[in-house]
Design an enzyme around this catalytic site. Structure first.
Site, PDB file in Angstrom:
ATOM      1  N   ALA A 151      65.849 135.965  16.394  1.00 22.91           N
ATOM      2  CA  ALA A 151      66.174 135.048  15.120  1.00 22.91           C
ATOM      3  C   ALA A 151      67.762 134.723  15.489  1.00 22.91           C
ATOM      4  O   ALA A 151      68.041 133.808  14.428  1.00 22.91           O
ATOM      5  CB  ALA A 151      66.053 136.166  14.443  1.00 22.91           C
ATOM      6  N   TYR A 152      68.771 135.468  15.530  1.00 21.93           N
ATOM      7  CA  TYR A 152      70.063 135.897  15.478  1.00 21.93           C
ATOM      8  C   TYR A 152      70.756 134.206  16.016  1.00 21.93           C
ATOM      9  O   TYR A 152      71.108 133.471  16.033  1.00 21.93           O
ATOM     10  CB  TYR A 152      70.547 136.609  15.899  1.00 21.93           C
ATOM     11  CG  TYR A 152      72.501 136.845  16.534  1.00 21.93           C
ATOM     12  CD1 TYR A 152      73.279 136.745  15.182  1.00 21.93           C
ATOM     13  CD2 TYR A 152      72.765 136.679  17.627  1.00 21.93           C
ATOM     14  CE1 TYR A 152      74.880 136.499  15.525  1.00 21.93           C
ATOM     15  CE2 TYR A 152      74.242 136.543  17.780  1.00 21.93           C
ATOM     16  CZ  TYR A 152      74.999 136.546  16.565  1.00 21.93           C
ATOM     17  OH  TYR A 152      76.241 135.836  17.096  1.00 21.93           O
ATOM     18  N   ASP A 153      69.752 134.193  17.661  1.00 18.83           N
ATOM     19  CA  ASP A 153      70.011 133.260  18.522  1.00 18.83           C
ATOM     20  C   ASP A 153      69.856 131.796  18.123  1.00 18.83           C
ATOM     21  O   ASP A 153      70.084 131.225  18.288  1.00 18.83           O
ATOM     22  CB  ASP A 153      69.845 133.446  19.573  1.00 18.83           C
ATOM     23  CG  ASP A 153      70.185 134.731  21.046  1.00 18.83           C
ATOM     24  OD1 ASP A 153      72.229 134.677  20.558  1.00 18.83           O
ATOM     25  OD2 ASP A 153      69.986 135.430  21.273  1.00 18.83           O
ATOM     26  N   SER A 155      69.391 131.531  14.822  1.00 20.56           N
ATOM     27  CA  SER A 155      70.118 130.439  13.498  1.00 20.56           C
ATOM     28  C   SER A 155      71.024 130.421  14.284  1.00 20.56           C
ATOM     29  O   SER A 155      71.580 129.267  13.342  1.00 20.56           O
ATOM     30  CB  SER A 155      69.780 131.853  12.636  1.00 20.56           C
ATOM     31  OG  SER A 155      71.267 133.155  12.627  1.00 20.56           O
TER      32      SER A 155
END
Length: 253
Positions: A151-153, A155
């Site tokens: 999810a971080y990557d 985003s």
């Protein structure tokens, strides 16, 4: 004060995400160089202490609230008398294997890391001075995703496309996207499940994604402030994409 540090004297700077980690260090570094600094974040206890220490102004802000972004950026511009630079460092790094990442987690990551940054750029637009700079902290892992932080990557990859769109529609803006590598003394792992984290570290090491050494927090912060100074003082050039990676030194160097 050295000549290099004189470059920030009088710079009107808003740092979003300044309660801890890189944002906190950026605000402190800029103030040391003579900048006029406003800081914004959710944790007002930490933020108020920072503002007191650097002679700045603190604003409570949750970047998932678009109306609050506009209100806070307007207020910061009013207090500072305009904005010469905005630095966005707010980020969340939810950790879960991709098959265990639920919809709420995806939405939260994009709301903070992607839409939050976009909202700050949009709110800052009418307040930026002629040579104004917007610096957005991102990850140097974009395009090379790690296990456990999908999810971080994702985003951050979406954020890169949004910043390209800003440059395309507003070529007059100076927007600097900085991919930051592993850095010491941040709170990026705050609240992470220790057992999961151990599994992820094993995967990162196996894939060569965990360096032997991390960058020092103060060095990263000073580099970001220097980039702001560079872009502001040289208004005919834009350092559009900059990558900061740890410099690995041998033990006997």
């Amino acid at each position: 004060m050295s000549a290099a540090h004189e470059a920030s004297k009088g710079l009107r700077l808003l740092v979003v995400g300044a309660s801890s980690g890189i944002g906190h260090a950026v605000a402190a570094s800029a103030a040391t160089r003579g900048a006029k600094v406003a800081v914004a974040a959710r944790r007002m206890d930490l933020l108020t202490k920072l503002a007191d220490d650097i002679g700045g102004t603190a604003f409570e802000l949750d970047v998932e609230d678009s109306a609050a972004i506009t209100r806070v950026v307007d207020s910061a511009a009013d207090v500072l008398g305009g904005l010469d630079a905005v630095v966005f460092t707010s980020t969340v790094v939810p950790m879960a294997h991709i098959e265990d990442t639920d919809v709420a987690t995806w939405i939260h990551a994009f709301s903070v890391n992607t839409l939050g940054a976009n909202g700050v750029v949009r709110a800052a637009l009418p307040h930026l001075s002629e040579n104004g700079v917007v610096l957005v902290a991102s990850s140097n892992d974009v395009g090379r995703p790690r296990a456990g932080v999908a999810a971080y990557d994702a985003s951050k990859a979406a954020l890169e496309e949004i910043l390209r769109s800003w440059r395309g529609e507003h070529p007059e803006l100076c927007i600097v996207r900085v991919g930051i590598g592993p850095t010491q003394d941040t709170e990026i792992l705050r609240g992470a499940d220790r057992e999961l984290l151990a599994q992820l570290f094993e995967s990162w090491v196996a894939h060569g994604q965990l360096p032997a050494q991390m960058s020092a927090l103060e060095d990263v912060a000073d580099a970001l402030v220097s980039l702001v100074d560079l872009a502001y003082r040289n208004p005919t050039v834009v350092p559009e994409v900059v990558q900061l990676a740890p410099r690995i030194r041998t033990r006997d160097a």
